[in-house]
Design a protein around this motif. Structure first.
Motif, PDB file in Angstrom:
ATOM      1  N   UNK A  14       5.793  -8.460 -26.160  1.00  0.00           N
ATOM      2  CA  UNK A  14       6.533  -7.665 -25.187  1.00  0.00           C
ATOM      3  C   UNK A  14       6.363  -6.177 -25.452  1.00  0.00           C
ATOM      4  N   UNK A  15       6.436  -5.788 -26.716  1.00  0.00           N
ATOM      5  CA  UNK A  15       6.274  -4.372 -27.062  1.00  0.00           C
ATOM      6  C   UNK A  15       4.861  -3.887 -26.764  1.00  0.00           C
TER       7      UNK A  15
ATOM      8  N   UNK B 179       4.084 -12.574 -16.805  1.00  0.00           N
ATOM      9  CA  UNK B 179       4.177 -13.171 -15.487  1.00  0.00           C
ATOM     10  C   UNK B 179       5.596 -13.226 -14.947  1.00  0.00           C
ATOM     11  N   UNK B 180       6.583 -13.185 -15.855  1.00  0.00           N
ATOM     12  CA  UNK B 180       7.980 -13.270 -15.419  1.00  0.00           C
ATOM     13  C   UNK B 180       8.463 -11.966 -14.789  1.00  0.00           C
ATOM     14  N   UNK B 181       8.103 -10.840 -15.413  1.00  0.00           N
ATOM     15  CA  UNK B 181       8.568  -9.532 -14.918  1.00  0.00           C
ATOM     16  C   UNK B 181       7.415  -8.535 -14.972  1.00  0.00           C
ATOM     17  N   UNK B 182       7.406  -7.499 -14.123  1.00  0.00           N
ATOM     18  CA  UNK B 182       6.366  -6.472 -14.206  1.00  0.00           C
ATOM     19  C   UNK B 182       6.441  -5.740 -15.548  1.00  0.00           C
ATOM     20  N   UNK B 183       5.293  -5.381 -16.077  1.00  0.00           N
ATOM     21  CA  UNK B 183       5.268  -4.680 -17.372  1.00  0.00           C
ATOM     22  C   UNK B 183       6.006  -3.349 -17.298  1.00  0.00           C
TER      23      UNK B 183
ATOM     24  N   UNK C 151      14.363 -10.187 -23.262  1.00  0.00           N
ATOM     25  CA  UNK C 151      14.517  -9.182 -22.206  1.00  0.00           C
ATOM     26  C   UNK C 151      14.000  -9.719 -20.880  1.00  0.00           C
ATOM     27  N   UNK C 152      12.826 -10.357 -20.918  1.00  0.00           N
ATOM     28  CA  UNK C 152      12.228 -10.909 -19.699  1.00  0.00           C
ATOM     29  C   UNK C 152      13.148 -11.949 -19.068  1.00  0.00           C
TER      30      UNK C 152
ATOM     31  N   UNK D 174       5.382 -15.110 -11.597  1.00  0.00           N
ATOM     32  CA  UNK D 174       4.899 -14.717 -10.272  1.00  0.00           C
ATOM     33  C   UNK D 174       3.533 -14.070 -10.436  1.00  0.00           C
ATOM     34  N   UNK D 175       2.548 -14.537  -9.661  1.00  0.00           N
ATOM     35  CA  UNK D 175       1.172 -14.055  -9.789  1.00  0.00           C
ATOM     36  C   UNK D 175       1.060 -12.553  -9.566  1.00  0.00           C
ATOM     37  N   UNK D 176       1.931 -11.996  -8.731  1.00  0.00           N
ATOM     38  CA  UNK D 176       1.862 -10.564  -8.428  1.00  0.00           C
ATOM     39  C   UNK D 176       2.083  -9.700  -9.665  1.00  0.00           C
ATOM     40  N   UNK D 177       2.798 -10.228 -10.639  1.00  0.00           N
ATOM     41  CA  UNK D 177       3.087  -9.449 -11.846  1.00  0.00           C
ATOM     42  C   UNK D 177       1.857  -9.248 -12.725  1.00  0.00           C
ATOM     43  N   UNK D 178       0.792 -10.001 -12.483  1.00  0.00           N
ATOM     44  CA  UNK D 178      -0.433  -9.843 -13.271  1.00  0.00           C
ATOM     45  C   UNK D 178      -1.361  -8.771 -12.681  1.00  0.00           C
TER      46      UNK D 178
END
Length: 509
Positions: free
Chosen positions: A49-50, A299-303, A316-317, A201-205
């Motif tokens: 995550x970091x 994939x769970x949340x935008x970076x 956090x995610x 969600x694929x959009x997050x990649x």
């Protein structure tokens, strides 16, 4: 430079000393679990995550793959050495057989640094995670005590003390206990991965490799710059290809510890077969777990949302997608993860000191093993006591990066040592051979040295100070008490192929 090379035959003969020998009780799965135990710690829930938030974005997935490949190249060299010289000591023993006593001492001294700081730092964190895990279940827990003006992390002292006792009682018993904790933490990791995939969600990649963002740097933060950036004047950057590479240096921390598995070579049944299998099986499982966690995480949340958090983690995610319950499960997993890492690092620390003392570079009386369990009880108790005191009474978190640089320096020398031993002793039986030698060993050494250059200048300064202290200890004690030095004259080159080393080894202390 001192090129007194200790022959492979002499190292193997020393392992048969009844008063200073270890019991062969470990199998392939024991080794694989040991590798998983030391590599899958609390970091699996935070380091990715970091790295994603601050350096790589979704391309942190590639960062883990690059770090695993780098580790895999170096571990292949360890596997060849360990199957050829199945003796305690890992990189120290391997370097002694190829590059001589001085470099062997230096790398042994580095390994002491790696495992000592690793065990102490993680024991301190264990106390913190214990408090967080209990708090997640509504049980407030004081992880420190104030006595006479001193702040004591008593859980750190306790966990080290427990595993020190287990290690004295026997390696096989310790491995069984470690296996239980390893199964628990892997089960939690797999559970988190499976649940997390429902929120991907694929959009997050997209974008997979974010556009680079230059950051400000200057003389004021020279100590926190990487050595490479400081030497070249390159400004640090977030994201982009260079960010992905910087993240690979960061997440490489997740894979250190596989060299510790090689320190147990003298305690493995049929080491020529089981050591390579166990090492590679463990590395494969660990790589799969880390890659899957990084896929779920990004994939769970935008970076970009992770980057807004002060200390981003997998918990956090889950919180950002409304699943607050996951923090309690992850806290338990992190606690179980740290438990086994501490255990394996304490094992590795005692085995490195055991090998050094058996060779006389440290006091020989340390290397005596118990009659029944065949464990180096004296070293284990002394090392455990020092680690417990340092973890309980000091802020060892400041030395966290010292773990990385100690490991990487060992990786570099072992990778080069494979090439040397192939040339000087091609006659030795090898249970595993690194393919495409010398290309792959050289590549492993170069990649590991590159990762070293990405550590901070302050870490390098501390590392050099540690090396100077080690050199003083060697010149003041080790050089004069070396058993091998007492039995052979100093030579300019390693013993030629097929020739016996001159002289006979000295007797007891």
């Amino acid at each position: 430079m001192n090129l007194r090379v200790k022959s492979v035959e002499a190292s193997i003969a020393d392992s048969h000393d009844e008063e200073r020998s270890l019991k062969r009780s470990l199998g392939t799965w024991d080794l694989a679990i040991m590798g998983i135990a030391v590599a899958v710690g609390a970091g699996i829930f935070s380091v990715g995550a970091q790295a994603a938030a601050n350096f790589a974005g979704p391309s942190v997935i590639l960062s883990f793959v690059l770090a695993a490949l780098t580790c895999g190249l170096a571990i292949m060299c360890y596997a060849e050495f360990a199957s050829t010289v199945p003796v305690a000591g890992s990189a120290y023993t391997f370097t002694y057989a190829t590059m001589g006593e001085l470099l062997a001492w230096i790398i042994g001294w580095d390994l002491i640094l790696e495992m000592f700081t690793g065990a102490a730092v993680l024991a301190k964190y264990w106390g913190v995670y214990l408090g967080e895990a209990l708090l997640a279940f509504g049980l407030p827990f004081p992880s420190t005590l104030e006595i006479g003006g001193l702040t004591i992390s008593w859980p750190a002292f306790l966990v080290v003390a427990v595993f020190t006792v287990l290690l004295v009682l026997g390696t096989h018993l310790t491995a069984r206990v470690g296996a239980v904790f390893t199964i628990i933490k892997v089960a939690i990791v797999v559970f988190v991965i499976v649940v997390g995939f429902f929120f991907v969600e694929a959009a997050n990649f997209t974008p997979f490799i974010p556009e680079p963002v230059p950051t400000e740097g200057g003389a004021a933060d020279a100590w926190t710059q990487s050595l490479f950036a400081w030497l070249t004047g390159a400004a640090p950057a977030q994201y982009g290809v260079y960010g992905m590479l910087a993240a690979a240096s960061l997440v490489f921390f997740a894979f250190i510890g596989f060299d510790v598995v090689a320190t147990s070579a003298e305690e493995v049944r049929e080491p020529q077969k089981r050591l390579p299998r166990g090492i590679f099986l463990g590395l494969g499982i660990v790589t799969l777990l880390y890659v899957l966690v990084s896929i779920v995480l990004t994939g769970m949340v935008p970076y970009t949302e992770l980057a807004q958090e002060e200390t981003p983690s997998l918990a956090t995610a889950f919180r950002l997608v409304g699943q607050d319950w996951a923090s309690a499960v992850i806290s338990v997993g992190a606690l179980a993860g740290l438990t086994t890492v501490i255990m394996v690092l304490l094992l590795g620390l005692s085995r490195i000191v055991f090998a050094l003392s058996r060779d006389g570079l440290l006091p020989r009386w340390l290397s005596h093993t118990t009659a029944h369990a065949k464990t180096p009880a004296r070293i284990t108790i002394i090392a455990g006591t020092v680690v417990a005191l340092v973890a309980a009474f000091t802020d060892v978190g400041l030395l966290e990066e010292m773990i990385n640089i100690g490991t990487l320096s060992a990786f570099v020398l072992v990778s080069l040592g494979v090439i040397v031993l192939r040339r000087t002793r091609p006659d030795l039986p090898r249970g595993f051979r690194v393919p495409w030698s010398p290309v792959l060993p050289i590549l492993a050494a170069v990649l590991c040295f590159w990762l070293m250059l990405n550590l901070t200048t302050l870490t390098w300064v501390r590392f050099l100070v540690w090396l100077v202290i080690g050199l003083v200890v060697y010149l003041a004690y080790g050089r004069r008490h070396s058993r091998w030095a007492a039995s052979v004259s100093e030579v300019e080159l390693p013993t030629p192929q097929g020739a016996e080393a001159p002289g006979t080894r000295s007797g007891e202390d």
